[in-house]
Scaffold this motif. Sequence first.
Motif, short mmCIF file in Angstrom:
data_model
loop_
_atom_site.label_atom_id
_atom_site.label_comp_id
_atom_site.label_asym_id
_atom_site.label_seq_id
_atom_site.Cartn_x
_atom_site.Cartn_y
_atom_site.Cartn_z
N LYS A 53 0.83 -1.21 0.00
CA LYS A 53 0.00 0.00 0.00
C LYS A 53 0.86 1.25 0.00
CE LYS A 53 -1.19 2.22 3.16
NZ LYS A 53 -1.90 2.65 4.32
N ASN A 54 1.87 1.27 0.88
CA ASN A 54 2.69 2.47 0.96
C ASN A 54 3.52 2.69 -0.29
OD1 ASN A 54 2.00 3.77 3.29
ND2 ASN A 54 3.22 2.41 4.56
N SER A 56 2.47 1.97 -3.15
CA SER A 56 1.56 2.31 -4.26
C SER A 56 0.86 3.64 -4.06
CB SER A 56 0.52 1.20 -4.42
OG SER A 56 -0.40 1.26 -3.36
N MET A 57 1.21 4.39 -3.02
CA MET A 57 0.58 5.70 -2.85
C MET A 57 0.93 6.60 -4.04
SD MET A 57 -1.06 5.71 -0.03
CE MET A 57 -1.24 7.26 0.80
N ARG A 58 -0.04 7.45 -4.43
CA ARG A 58 0.15 8.19 -5.67
C ARG A 58 0.93 9.49 -5.50
NH1 ARG A 58 -5.82 7.63 -7.46
NH2 ARG A 58 -5.90 5.43 -8.00
N SER A 59 0.78 10.15 -4.37
CA SER A 59 1.44 11.45 -4.26
C SER A 59 2.46 11.42 -3.14
CB SER A 59 0.41 12.54 -3.98
OG SER A 59 -0.17 12.33 -2.73
N ILE A 61 5.43 14.27 -1.22
CA ILE A 61 6.02 15.59 -1.23
C ILE A 61 7.39 15.50 -0.59
CG2 ILE A 61 3.91 16.92 -1.15
CD1 ILE A 61 4.53 17.12 1.89
N HIS A 63 10.83 17.61 1.36
CA HIS A 63 11.29 18.78 2.10
C HIS A 63 12.74 19.09 1.79
CE1 HIS A 63 7.71 19.12 4.60
NE2 HIS A 63 7.71 17.81 4.64
N PRO A 216 9.68 9.89 12.25
CA PRO A 216 9.00 9.72 10.95
C PRO A 216 7.72 10.53 10.81
CG PRO A 216 9.11 7.64 12.19
CD PRO A 216 9.42 8.73 13.12
N THR A 217 7.50 11.56 11.64
CA THR A 217 6.24 12.30 11.57
C THR A 217 5.89 12.72 10.15
OG1 THR A 217 6.62 13.17 13.76
CG2 THR A 217 5.04 14.32 12.43
N GLU A 218 6.89 13.26 9.43
CA GLU A 218 6.61 13.81 8.10
C GLU A 218 6.76 12.77 7.00
OE1 GLU A 218 5.94 17.08 6.63
OE2 GLU A 218 4.94 17.19 8.54
N TYR A 219 7.20 11.58 7.33
CA TYR A 219 7.45 10.59 6.28
C TYR A 219 6.18 9.88 5.89
CZ TYR A 219 12.40 11.30 6.37
OH TYR A 219 13.63 11.86 6.24
N HIS A 220 6.03 9.65 4.59
CA HIS A 220 4.80 9.06 4.09
C HIS A 220 5.11 8.27 2.82
CE1 HIS A 220 5.44 13.06 2.42
NE2 HIS A 220 5.19 12.46 1.30
N LEU A 224 8.07 6.14 3.76
CA LEU A 224 7.67 5.34 4.91
C LEU A 224 7.83 3.86 4.60
CD1 LEU A 224 6.43 5.56 7.74
CD2 LEU A 224 4.23 5.21 6.69
N GLN A 228 9.74 1.06 6.60
CA GLN A 228 9.10 -0.17 7.07
C GLN A 228 9.93 -1.37 6.65
OE1 GLN A 228 5.24 0.38 5.25
NE2 GLN A 228 4.34 -0.17 7.20
N HIS B 45 -4.20 13.09 -9.45
CA HIS B 45 -3.35 11.91 -9.63
C HIS B 45 -4.21 10.77 -10.15
CE1 HIS B 45 0.16 13.57 -7.56
NE2 HIS B 45 -0.71 14.18 -6.80
N PHE B 57 -3.30 -2.90 -6.51
CA PHE B 57 -2.99 -1.81 -5.58
C PHE B 57 -4.25 -1.40 -4.81
CE2 PHE B 57 0.95 -0.08 -7.96
CZ PHE B 57 1.72 -1.05 -7.35
N ALA B 60 -4.74 -3.72 -2.08
CA ALA B 60 -3.83 -3.45 -0.98
C ALA B 60 -4.28 -2.23 -0.19
CB ALA B 60 -2.41 -3.25 -1.50
N THR B 99 -0.31 10.78 12.59
CA THR B 99 -0.01 11.95 11.76
C THR B 99 -0.73 11.86 10.41
OG1 THR B 99 1.75 12.56 10.23
CG2 THR B 99 2.24 10.82 11.72
N ARG B 101 0.17 12.68 7.55
CA ARG B 101 1.00 12.27 6.42
C ARG B 101 0.89 10.79 6.14
NH1 ARG B 101 1.88 16.81 3.98
NH2 ARG B 101 3.42 18.20 4.91
N GLN B 128 -1.88 12.06 2.01
CA GLN B 128 -1.38 11.76 0.68
C GLN B 128 -2.41 10.97 -0.11
OE1 GLN B 128 1.46 13.12 -0.44
NE2 GLN B 128 1.38 14.13 1.54
N SER B 129 -2.48 11.26 -1.37
CA SER B 129 -3.47 10.63 -2.24
C SER B 129 -3.07 9.18 -2.54
CB SER B 129 -3.55 11.46 -3.52
OG SER B 129 -3.97 10.70 -4.59
N PRO B 130 -3.96 8.23 -2.71
CA PRO B 130 -5.40 8.33 -2.57
C PRO B 130 -5.84 8.36 -1.10
CG PRO B 130 -4.79 6.09 -3.15
CD PRO B 130 -3.54 6.90 -3.14
#
Lengths: 301, 223
Positions: A53-54, A56-59, A61, A63, A216-220, A224, A228, B45, B57, B60, B99, B101, B128-130
């Motif tokens: 899942k992580n 495959s996240m689309r967006s 950002i 820093h 990891p507050t800002e990590y996504h 992330l 992991q 996106h 995906f 998941a 958080t 994020r 973060q998307s989706p």
Amino acid sequence: MEFDWIKIPYALLTLFIVLNYGLLMTAIIQKMGARAGRRYGIRFYQNYIDLIKNYSMRSKITHGYMFYLGPVFRLTGGIGLLLFVPTIYGSEMWSNFSFSGDLILALYFVFFGTLGMALGAGESGHPFAALGVSRGLSQVTAAELPFAIAVFTVALQYQTLNFNEIVAAQQGGFLNWTLFTNPFAVAAAMIAFLGMMMRSPFDVVVAPQEIPIGPPTEYHSAYLALMQTNRNIFPIAKIVVYMNLFFGGAGSWPEFMIKAFLLYLVSALVGVVFPRFRVEQSIRFFLIWGVPVAIIGLLWV
Amino acid sequence: MKDEQDRKVPLPDELLPRKIKGPDGFEFEVDPLQDYFCQEPPKEHPPIYVKIVEDFFNWARSESLWILGFGTGCGAIEMRPLMTPRFDAYRYGIQWRPTPRQANLLIISGYLSVKTLKRAIRAYEQMQSPKYVMGLGSCTINGGMYFDSYNTIKRLDEYLPVDMYIAGCMPRPEALLKGFEDLKKIIRAGDAEGANHYAENFELYKENQKKVILDWDMPDYSW
């Protein structure tokens, strides 16, 4: 020096096995923690899904450059530690890139990921991340002290800085393990082990309720996911180091898996039973209980 | 009824652009709402992979719902039993993250006052998307028992793109579990594109949000 190219695919295979083992084992340990709290717990394959899942996240950002490099450094710390330590003793195939003096390198790699994370989390600019990092660094440094003394004790005891020779010296019955030949050093190292596994009572670094998850507050997303991945490799790599130094190494994969599980269980059991320490409490704990025991071990040798 | 212009609340002093003198005597200008935030509107996106990969995906994503631990109304109390032994949502792949994020799912748990709406919007935009939004209880559908309140919003989907409503006042934890299962079906079918919908109709959503939030003291889009 001659280099055997076949070592590279073998090392990658080791990495693959350890990653899968780590993913499954952490899930099962988490399940056991949940059962202690009378919950059913996560599914045993949940870690795989979270990872996919992580990734495959689309967006995502960013820093800054260091923000990218933080998780990469962390993963390098985990993989590097694993690759330069012989996983299975006495087998050409699973000894990875071990060489004489790898003990010193392993000590470096244990700390490497934390430092990389500190730089990356610092760049994220989040106050909680900075808080978490300063807590993490002070705690890990304090935990590293008894561990380093214990490692020097072992090196002194066997008169070598090579993992293979250390394991070789412990062969022939479990009474030859460092655990029995030098119990003080092992006790000190196990105290440090609790501190380095980032589980309760030493998990104030990533306390979700207090400083939302710390470094990891800002990590996504993929950042992330990298972390992991490392979270499943690094503890196993650390356990491999411990196994080789103190518990006679592992002669085969089943032996490796049982020993790694039991070692991980030690920290999980302590984590289930004891509540969280504050940073100054845990530092005091390491300095009062860890260091003197380690010094006794050193004098014992 | 007062005029629109009169109802605008002025920015607090610390958010106004001003000149600051540094410790070394150097003077520089500060604009808190411009300097620290990116003003770019959100991007869409769209799903870019071939169908079978995107389906995998989506599976998941549906089996690993990470909820932002952010409670707005009385519904927040209904989420606690889900974390504890009685209803234990972890066995369905649902976890709470501290958080925005790292979270995928924002649950608006009950009535949403205008003051909290600001925070909900910022939290949603930082995810973060989706990402998915779930409205809990009748307050998010039509205002519920606060239908005539001056200080709560009545329909959540005017301000945030909602994927799923759970009716009730309050819905029990069982209803939430059922809601999660239904949301999973929507995600697996590839219909949960709320983040893209928000980016597409960004101006409309901002207009609606600014209509109720009179003291708008934040950037238009929080990254």
